[in-house]
Design a protein around this motif. Structure first.
Motif, PDB file in Angstrom:
ATOM      1  N   UNK A 218       0.845  -1.208   0.000  1.00 46.00           N
ATOM      2  CA  UNK A 218       0.000   0.000   0.000  1.00 46.00           C
ATOM      3  C   UNK A 218       0.874   1.249   0.000  1.00 46.00           C
ATOM      4  N   UNK A 219       1.851   1.256   0.872  1.00 48.50           N
ATOM      5  CA  UNK A 219       2.724   2.424   0.999  1.00 48.50           C
ATOM      6  C   UNK A 219       3.635   2.559  -0.219  1.00 48.50           C
ATOM      7  N   UNK A 220       4.184   1.399  -0.645  1.00 45.46           N
ATOM      8  CA  UNK A 220       5.119   1.408  -1.771  1.00 45.46           C
ATOM      9  C   UNK A 220       4.469   1.923  -3.045  1.00 45.46           C
ATOM     10  N   UNK A 221       3.247   1.520  -3.264  1.00 41.65           N
ATOM     11  CA  UNK A 221       2.517   1.933  -4.471  1.00 41.65           C
ATOM     12  C   UNK A 221       2.348   3.456  -4.515  1.00 41.65           C
ATOM     13  N   UNK A 222       1.911   4.010  -3.401  1.00 38.50           N
ATOM     14  CA  UNK A 222       1.665   5.457  -3.374  1.00 38.50           C
ATOM     15  C   UNK A 222       2.973   6.235  -3.532  1.00 38.50           C
ATOM     16  N   UNK A 223       4.008   5.757  -2.835  1.00 40.61           N
ATOM     17  CA  UNK A 223       5.294   6.460  -2.915  1.00 40.61           C
ATOM     18  C   UNK A 223       5.801   6.431  -4.364  1.00 40.61           C
ATOM     19  N   UNK A 232       0.258  14.566 -10.141  1.00 41.24           N
ATOM     20  CA  UNK A 232      -0.915  13.956 -10.794  1.00 41.24           C
ATOM     21  C   UNK A 232      -1.897  13.503  -9.716  1.00 41.24           C
ATOM     22  N   UNK A 233      -3.171  13.630 -10.035  1.00 42.17           N
ATOM     23  CA  UNK A 233      -4.197  13.206  -9.078  1.00 42.17           C
ATOM     24  C   UNK A 233      -4.187  11.694  -8.970  1.00 42.17           C
ATOM     25  N   UNK A 234      -4.079  11.180  -7.773  1.00 39.28           N
ATOM     26  CA  UNK A 234      -4.188   9.721  -7.617  1.00 39.28           C
ATOM     27  C   UNK A 234      -5.072   9.361  -6.438  1.00 39.28           C
ATOM     28  N   UNK A 235      -5.541  10.333  -5.689  1.00 37.44           N
ATOM     29  CA  UNK A 235      -6.416  10.093  -4.535  1.00 37.44           C
ATOM     30  C   UNK A 235      -5.820   9.001  -3.657  1.00 37.44           C
ATOM     31  N   UNK A 236      -4.651   9.358  -3.136  1.00 33.17           N
ATOM     32  CA  UNK A 236      -3.833   8.389  -2.410  1.00 33.17           C
ATOM     33  C   UNK A 236      -4.551   7.773  -1.212  1.00 33.17           C
ATOM     34  N   UNK A 237      -4.188   6.539  -0.956  1.00 37.42           N
ATOM     35  CA  UNK A 237      -4.747   5.816   0.192  1.00 37.42           C
ATOM     36  C   UNK A 237      -4.005   6.170   1.482  1.00 37.42           C
ATOM     37  N   UNK A 238      -2.834   6.786   1.358  1.00 34.04           N
ATOM     38  CA  UNK A 238      -1.941   6.977   2.508  1.00 34.04           C
ATOM     39  C   UNK A 238      -2.666   7.495   3.745  1.00 34.04           C
ATOM     40  N   UNK A 267     -15.300   4.484  -3.932  1.00 35.05           N
ATOM     41  CA  UNK A 267     -15.092   5.766  -4.593  1.00 35.05           C
ATOM     42  C   UNK A 267     -13.622   5.883  -4.992  1.00 35.05           C
ATOM     43  N   UNK A 268     -13.170   7.098  -5.255  1.00 31.92           N
ATOM     44  CA  UNK A 268     -11.826   7.253  -5.824  1.00 31.92           C
ATOM     45  C   UNK A 268     -10.683   7.069  -4.821  1.00 31.92           C
ATOM     46  N   UNK A 269     -10.947   7.388  -3.535  1.00 32.63           N
ATOM     47  CA  UNK A 269      -9.853   7.325  -2.557  1.00 32.63           C
ATOM     48  C   UNK A 269      -9.276   5.915  -2.448  1.00 32.63           C
ATOM     49  N   UNK A 270      -8.013   5.777  -2.761  1.00 33.88           N
ATOM     50  CA  UNK A 270      -7.341   4.488  -2.622  1.00 33.88           C
ATOM     51  C   UNK A 270      -7.607   3.488  -3.734  1.00 33.88           C
ATOM     52  N   UNK A 271      -8.363   3.932  -4.732  1.00 36.18           N
ATOM     53  CA  UNK A 271      -8.791   2.989  -5.773  1.00 36.18           C
ATOM     54  C   UNK A 271      -7.614   2.433  -6.585  1.00 36.18           C
ATOM     55  N   UNK A 465      -3.177  11.481   4.285  1.00 35.86           N
ATOM     56  CA  UNK A 465      -1.857  12.116   4.390  1.00 35.86           C
ATOM     57  C   UNK A 465      -1.751  13.389   3.561  1.00 35.86           C
ATOM     58  N   UNK A 466      -2.417  13.410   2.425  1.00 30.96           N
ATOM     59  CA  UNK A 466      -2.345  14.613   1.573  1.00 30.96           C
ATOM     60  C   UNK A 466      -3.687  15.317   1.581  1.00 30.96           C
ATOM     61  N   UNK A 467      -3.836  16.276   0.678  1.00 27.51           N
ATOM     62  CA  UNK A 467      -5.122  16.942   0.551  1.00 27.51           C
ATOM     63  C   UNK A 467      -6.124  16.014  -0.124  1.00 27.51           C
TER      64      UNK A 467
END
Ligand code: AMP
Length: 941
Positions: A218-223, A232-238, A267-271, A465-467
């Motif tokens: 989960x963490x590795x993907x977002x980083x 870029x918009x990714x609606x991170x799960x962090x 929804x989009x968060x963490x998708x 973690x982010x906006x």
């Protein structure tokens, strides 16, 4: 003295009215084992009437009554009764208090639980959880008390141990809310599961490593995405990283329990993270999407964080098929879509208890409290037509909605999950920074769902973690929260440290996990060990792909077959007593079969359904009052006047017939239509129909029409053969019951996305419904269905017209006019045709031809040109409609009408003036308007 003690006790005790549940709890403990309660309570319970042989629920009602009447007698009388018999014994009183303390933790322990990883969320101090509130103190810690039904595996415990255990069980990383459940079996089951392990079971090293791997991923993907595509918009799960090991654990456990398919909505968060780390989407495909490359087969396409995905996932019980539903950005609306899809899959597998297919819906904390469709889906969850054996609902509770804080602004309830209490769902709040606790509640939730076939909620309390997206600046609105988040270690770090500290893993192993994951992403291939190629899904869509909207098909049927089906439709149990009006309708239907009467709408529609199921296809129809029909015309479901039992002749057509289900739906539009969309996109072999009570009720489901029905195929390449029956027609019933807002459907018509039809005869509705399932195309069918035409003497058909097997997209002039004498051609759709026809006949006019366009989209231009070819000399053409000028077909279809008339001809409008309201509310004004527009259409000046 004794009296005053008893008075104080009564007035302060749980019996005084507020806490019936406590008394029940004592009584249940007594029923389990009479010795487990104090002598004082035993005396009271012994005096109650014996209730053996009746259900636990009636035991409760008996005891409630007993205590109510006891309370009503007043303290003096009570003191003289059973309670007085109990002594003023201090240790007995303390025993009572200890049981109250246990109860208090069960009820309110969650308010002291350590749920917020950021420690910002302050719950109010709960006095019931303090010893002093129960007249207990640390001095009692060594005294041994009976623990009643507290499921610790011991009958007695010293108070000190018990108090510690209660805190551990109910105030650790998990906060459980289940005491609102009235069913004792469910409550007991949950207590046993939670209390027996003090909410913290032993877990194996392998499981710990699996959790850690999930967090690393989960963490590795977002980083990785953050570094490779900054901004870029990714609606991170962090912050909510535990979702990944949680979902993997849930799917794996579901597979072990026998589940074959899982449908997920989120929804989009963490998708993006879930797509890659749970569904096994190839990271290189995702990276390509970030780089702007895309799959051209998906037409208009959609942004990557709305994408769905399908794959198989290896579990201890075999491979499980996973489907992540495509989702527009409208929050929460995907949930009924998912549940509908699950119902279709369950029906296909003939599974009625929900065990083979699991819905998982993932919610946002602001959205689950804010969006009404959530209430609608909870309300559906136990109903006949919509239940799926329970949904596991997960809230990614990051404690902020875009920029709106959870306190004061997003809700009026304590928890975002309070809505779930309406169906008495257990709610398991859990601190997302404790992934072992997360896994525990996840398995508990699934087992509860499987055991009781009901919804269950997990509130995954985390942070963001982010906006709202990565380009957003959250400090502008949540400064304190983000100062805290900045310093807060990521979940992977926290858990890795924990495992190293307890000796479960070496620090260098963690480094390797992290670098291996990064290398796998660099490589671009699937990173999910459990991923398997898709073989477990249960339907093949390929026969439905690639057909033209106007393809021909064999729809004819013999008159003999129609009569045979009609006879079966009119057959019901001999001892059935029909209501007199219904009996008359059925007598008429028998006359129609004997061809003594022409067929009416209701009979033709029922014949269509009978013929469809007879040929093995399935039908599912839901809507407001669909069994009978809003306008008393369908009567597909009969109700015996003697005993109220229901009978559906359509279910008794033949032994080999396809299944037919007709349900009166819950009184919702959004969730029901979304559910049926989900059903139809998962089941091409079923004619799925949603009917609105009145057409404009579809307004309540506008988001489903806009974001799924009209555009689902264009955005996501997903076909859907759903039919909408929307009663429409101007009969003077006022603004809300006249218009199904035809203009909106026409405005959204493009790319052959759906069919918009206005059938005007019983034969047309018969063949339209049959066409919808017999043709291998699967496109939504939007029907402006009639009201007054249901009984209009001219709106009738013959058996031969039904048997012909063709839905006519256009119907030419029916009277024998000499084309040469025709000076005007009026084009129209729907009910207004009959008003025009009757008036023209009354006027004895032969200079105006009337043609009906029965399918407004896709526009049947070639067929219309053929029908009007005999009027090529006519220069005066009219489009006549009942709707106001700014509504109906005039503006959205005008270009199509122009394309069908001679080049030099004029096209005029005959209809109501433009209006802000769909229709007037006064019948006299309506009648005048209607007469005017008919006159306008027929009068050649
Ligand atoms: P699912 O069972 O929803 O995971 O779908 C499995 C596969 O069937 C998908 O990957 C698609 O290729 C196909 N499929 C599912 N639903 C549809 C649909 N509504 N229209 C076209 N193809 C579909």
């Amino acid at each position: 003295m004794q009296q005053s003690v008893m008075k104080a006790w009564w007035e302060s005790s749980h019996m005084a009215g507020g806490n019936a549940a406590y008394v029940e709890e004592m009584y249940e403990a007594y029923l389990d084992n009479a010795q487990s309660v104090s002598e004082q309570w035993r005396a009271i319970f012994d005096n109650l009437p014996k209730v053996d042989g009746v259900s636990v629920e009636s035991k409760h009602s008996v005891i409630r009554e007993q205590f109510r009447s006891l309370a009503a007698l007043g303290p003096a009388a009570r003191a003289g009764g059973a309670v007085a018999a109990a002594s003023n014994n201090t240790s007995d009183e303390k025993q009572v208090k200890v049981l109250q303390l246990i109860n208090a933790f069960r009820f309110r322990g969650h308010q002291h639980a350590n749920l917020d990883p950021l420690q910002l969320w302050k719950q109010p101090r709960v006095r019931d959880l303090e010893l002093s509130h129960h007249n207990l103190s640390e001095q009692d810690f060594h005294t041994v008390y009976n623990v009643g039904s507290y499921a610790i595996g011991k009958e007695t415990l010293p108070l000190g141990e018990l108090f510690q255990s209660l805190n551990r069980t109910y105030c650790g990383s998990i906060g459980t809310e289940y005491m609102h459940i009235t069913d004792t079996e469910q409550k007991r089951w949950l207590q046993n599961r939670i209390e027996s392990v003090q909410a913290k079971p032993e877990i194996s090293r392998d499981e710990k490593v699996a959790i850690l791997k999930g967090l690393v991923a989960a963490d590795g993907m977002e980083k990785y995405l953050g570094a490779k595509f900054p901004g870029a918009k990714r609606f991170s799960l962090e912050g909510g990283d535990s979702l990944v090991p949680m979902l993997k654990g849930l799917i794996s456990h579901a597979g072990a329990c026998g589940t074959k398919e899982v449908v997920i909505g989120m929804a989009h968060r963490g998708r993006l993270n879930v797509l890659v780390n749970v569904l096994g989407k190839n990271p290189s495909v995702l990276f390509d999407e970030f780089a702007g490359k895309h799959d051209h087969s998906l037409g208009a396409g959609d942004v990557k964080y709305h994408a769905g995905y399908s794959s198989d996932f290896a579990t201890p019980g075999g491979n499980v098929h996973l489907a992540l539903a495509f989702n527009p950005s409208h929050l929460e609306i995907v949930n009924p879509v998912v549940i509908g899809s699950v119902r279709a899959r369950l029906d296909r597998r003939n599974c009625t208890d929900g065990s083979l297919v699991l819905p998982i819906t993932i919610h946002g904390d602001s959205a689950i409290a804010g969006q009404g469709v959530v209430q609608e889906t909870f309300n559906m969850s136990q109903t006949r037509g919509f239940k799926v054996g329970g949904t596991v609902r997960i809230v990614i509770n990051n404690q902020v909605g875009f920029t709106t804080s959870k306190t004061e602004d997003t809700r009026s309830t304590q928890y975002c999950t309070d809505i779930a209490k309406m169906v008495q769902a257990p709610i398991l709040h859990v601190n997302a920074d404790d992934p072992e606790a997360v896994l525990f509640v996840t398995k508990l939730a699934l087992d509860y769902r499987n055991q009781f076939k009901r919804d269950v909620v997990i509130d995954l309390v985390c942070y963001r973690r982010h906006g709202h997206n990565e380009a957003d600046e959250p400090n502008a609105t949540q400064p304190l929260m983000y100062q805290k988040i900045k310093k807060h270690p990521v979940p992977r770090e926290l858990y890795a440290d924990q495992l190293v500290a307890e000796g479960s893993i070496e620090a260098h192993e963690i480094e390797k996990l992290i670098s291996d994951y990064r290398a796998a992403l660099d490589h671009g291939a699937c990173v999910l060990e459990e991923w398997r190629p898709m073989t477990e899904h249960s339907v093949d869509w390929s026969p439905y792909l690639g057909h033209d909207w106007d393809m021909t098909y064999a729809g004819d049927i013999s008159v003999e077959k129609l009569k045979e089906l009609g006879t079966k439709l009119c057959t019901y149990p001999q001892d059935y007593e029909l209501q007199s009006r219904v009996a008359k309708i059925y007598q008429d239907r028998e006359s129609m079969i004997a061809e003594e009467k022409p067929l009416d709408w209701g009979m033709a529609e029922n014949l269509a359904y009978a013929s469809i199921v007879e040929s093995g296809n399935k039908i599912r129809m839901t809507g407001q009052d669909s069994g009978r029909g809003t306008f008393f015309h369908r009567h597909a479901v009969l109700h015996n006047q003697k005993d109220g039992s229901a009978h559906m002749p359509l279910a008794h057509i033949s032994a080999e017939q396809g299944k037919i289900e007709i349900f009166d739906s819950v009184l919702s539009e959004a969730a029901v239509l979304a559910f049926e969309f989900g059903y139809a996109t998962a089941e091409p072999g079923c004619l799925t129909i949603w009917e609105a009570q009145f057409g404009d009720f579809a307004n309540g489901a506008q988001v489903v029409i806009d974001q799924f029905l009209s555009s689902g195929e264009a955005k996501w390449g997903r076909l859907c053969g759903l039919t909408l029956l929307l009663p429409h027609g101007y009969e003077g019933q006022g603004p809300e019951h006249s218009s199904a807002r035809l203009e909106r459907f026409l405005q959204m018509s493009a790319d052959h996305n759906w069919q918009v039809c206005v059938p005007s005869t019983p034969a047309q509705v018969f063949n339209m419904l049959r066409r919808q399932i017999l043709r291998p195309t699967r496109k939504p069918l939007i029907v402006m269905s009639p009201k007054s035409l249901l009984r209009h003497p001219l709106a009738v058909s013959s058996m031969e017209e039904l048997a012909e097997g063709v839905f006519h997209n256009v119907i030419g002039e029916v009277d024998e006019l000499d084309p040469k004498q025709v000076k005007r051609v009026v084009m129209c759709s729907g009910k207004v045709y009959y008003d025009l026809l009757e008036q023209r006949r009354k006027n004895e006019q032969t200079d105006v031809a009337i043609i009906r366009i029965e399918q407004l989209y896709p526009f049947p231009q070639a067929q219309i040109l053929e029908v009007v070819s005999q009027f090529s000399h006519v220069n005066d053409w009219v489009w006549c409609q009942e709707e106001p000028q700014n509504q109906g077909a005039w503006y959205c279809s005008q270009h199509n009408f122009w394309s069908c008339i001679p080049e030099s001809a004029k096209l005029k409008y005959a209809g109501r003036d433009a209006s802000a309201s769909p229709a007037v509310g006064y019948i006299s004004v309506h009648n005048q308007q209607q007469a005017d527009l008919i006159a306008d259409a027929l009068t050649i000046k």
